[in-house]
Design a protein around this motif. Structure first.
Motif, short mmCIF file in Angstrom:
data_model
loop_
_atom_site.label_atom_id
_atom_site.label_comp_id
_atom_site.label_asym_id
_atom_site.label_seq_id
_atom_site.Cartn_x
_atom_site.Cartn_y
_atom_site.Cartn_z
N TYR A 1 -64.98 61.78 11.97
CA TYR A 1 -65.10 63.60 12.07
C TYR A 1 -64.91 63.77 10.11
CZ TYR A 1 -60.31 62.47 9.44
OH TYR A 1 -59.74 61.78 9.04
N ASN A 2 -65.34 65.06 10.19
CA ASN A 2 -65.84 64.85 8.88
C ASN A 2 -65.29 66.46 8.46
OD1 ASN A 2 -68.55 62.88 7.61
ND2 ASN A 2 -69.02 62.92 9.96
N GLY A 3 -65.76 66.72 7.40
CA GLY A 3 -65.23 68.71 7.32
C GLY A 3 -66.17 69.63 7.69
N ARG A 4 -65.28 70.06 8.38
CA ARG A 4 -65.75 71.21 9.18
C ARG A 4 -67.36 72.34 7.45
NH1 ARG A 4 -61.90 74.53 12.78
NH2 ARG A 4 -60.70 72.26 13.79
N ALA A 5 -66.54 72.61 6.72
CA ALA A 5 -67.78 72.95 5.93
C ALA A 5 -69.57 72.17 5.93
CB ALA A 5 -67.69 73.13 4.60
N LEU A 6 -69.38 70.65 5.34
CA LEU A 6 -70.76 70.43 5.30
C LEU A 6 -71.50 70.54 6.38
CD1 LEU A 6 -69.22 66.98 5.92
CD2 LEU A 6 -70.32 67.89 3.76
N GLY A 7 -73.46 70.22 5.90
CA GLY A 7 -74.47 71.01 6.93
C GLY A 7 -74.77 69.33 8.08
N PHE A 8 -74.87 69.83 9.14
CA PHE A 8 -75.17 68.36 10.30
C PHE A 8 -75.69 69.21 11.11
CE2 PHE A 8 -70.90 65.87 9.71
CZ PHE A 8 -71.44 65.13 8.93
N SER A 9 -76.62 68.42 11.94
CA SER A 9 -77.32 68.80 12.61
C SER A 9 -77.07 69.20 13.81
CB SER A 9 -78.50 68.22 13.00
OG SER A 9 -79.03 67.19 12.66
N VAL A 10 -76.94 70.41 15.16
CA VAL A 10 -76.93 70.40 16.11
C VAL A 10 -77.95 70.11 17.84
CG1 VAL A 10 -76.07 72.88 17.50
CG2 VAL A 10 -75.86 72.38 15.24
N ARG A 11 -77.32 69.59 18.22
CA ARG A 11 -78.39 69.56 19.91
C ARG A 11 -76.92 70.11 20.72
NH1 ARG A 11 -82.75 66.40 21.50
NH2 ARG A 11 -82.95 66.28 19.28
N CYS A 12 -77.59 70.45 21.55
CA CYS A 12 -76.68 71.65 22.43
C CYS A 12 -77.66 71.17 23.77
CB CYS A 12 -77.72 73.05 22.36
SG CYS A 12 -77.38 74.18 21.09
N VAL A 13 -76.31 71.09 24.57
CA VAL A 13 -75.89 71.09 26.24
C VAL A 13 -75.99 72.35 26.55
CG1 VAL A 13 -75.71 68.41 25.30
CG2 VAL A 13 -73.74 70.26 25.84
N ARG A 14 -76.28 72.28 28.20
CA ARG A 14 -74.92 72.78 29.40
C ARG A 14 -74.91 71.94 30.53
NH1 ARG A 14 -79.51 75.59 32.43
NH2 ARG A 14 -81.39 74.43 31.27
N ASP A 15 -74.19 72.38 30.74
CA ASP A 15 -73.67 71.96 32.23
C ASP A 15 -74.59 72.22 33.34
OD1 ASP A 15 -70.96 71.17 30.92
OD2 ASP A 15 -70.40 72.81 31.40
N LYS A 16 -74.55 71.00 33.75
CA LYS A 16 -75.14 71.38 35.60
C LYS A 16 -74.43 72.29 36.44
CE LYS A 16 -76.77 67.20 37.41
NZ LYS A 16 -76.83 66.02 38.33
N GLU A 17 -75.59 73.07 36.77
CA GLU A 17 -75.00 74.27 37.98
C GLU A 17 -75.02 73.36 39.33
OE1 GLU A 17 -76.73 77.99 37.62
OE2 GLU A 17 -76.72 77.74 35.12
#
Length: 176
Positions: free
Chosen positions: A160-176
């Protein structure tokens, strides 16, 4: 400066709920742990440098939502890590799941883009550490948020880290 939703509309005029085929046309997702994972990091909004994008936690949540997707939960990062992973010294990142330690078939690659400090804007640990947001806030109203953190010899899906840091993002979706 334009609001994030306007930038997203210009870059991606089709929303997932409006036209799922158009939203995935650039790169088919990979199915792991019962989710559809984007093959590439999110590149809408945030701070960009050297081909990597860095987001605060709130920017990450908003940007993923703007393209009809979401961030993985801490538990989903754990499930992905439980599939095993291998560091790629040439590409500077980790392969997760599938044949992560051989031909990478069915594997997901996460680049080690480092992080962006909130106070100075300086980038750190590029090409050696990977930091990815989860949608999970930290426990008990803490100002932190759950993250996946890794480097060549270590993986921690319960960081866990402070929310103001800048990190990468990998998105997901639920299978339908």
């Amino acid at each position: 400066m334009k609001p994030l939703h306007e930038i997203a509309d210009e870059l991606c005029p089709y929303r997932l709920d409006e036209n799922p085929v158009a939203a995935d046309s650039m790169s088919d997702p990979i199915e792991l742990c019962g989710l559809l994972w984007d093959r590439d990091n999110l590149t809408i909004g945030g701070y960009e440098k050297d081909g990597h994008h860095y987001y605060t936690w709130q920017e990450a949540m908003d940007a993923a939502r703007s393209v009809g997707k979401r961030l993985p939960t801490r538990e989903e990062w754990v499930a992905l890590c439980d599939l095993g992973s291998t560091w790629d010294d040439e590409l500077k990142g980790r392969w997760f799941g599938g044949n992560h330690d051989s031909d990478h078939k069915g594997s997901l690659f996460l680049p080690a883009a480092g992080l962006r400090y909130s106070n100075s804007g300086e980038l750190a640990s590029t090409s050696s550490y990977g930091y990815y947001w989860s949608s999970s806030p930290y426990y008990g109203g803490d100002n932190g948020a759950g993250t996946l953190g890794f480097y060549s010899g270590y993986v921690n899906p319960l960081s866990y880290n402070g929310r103001a840091l800048g990190f990468s993002v990998r998105c997901v979706r639920d299978k339908e």
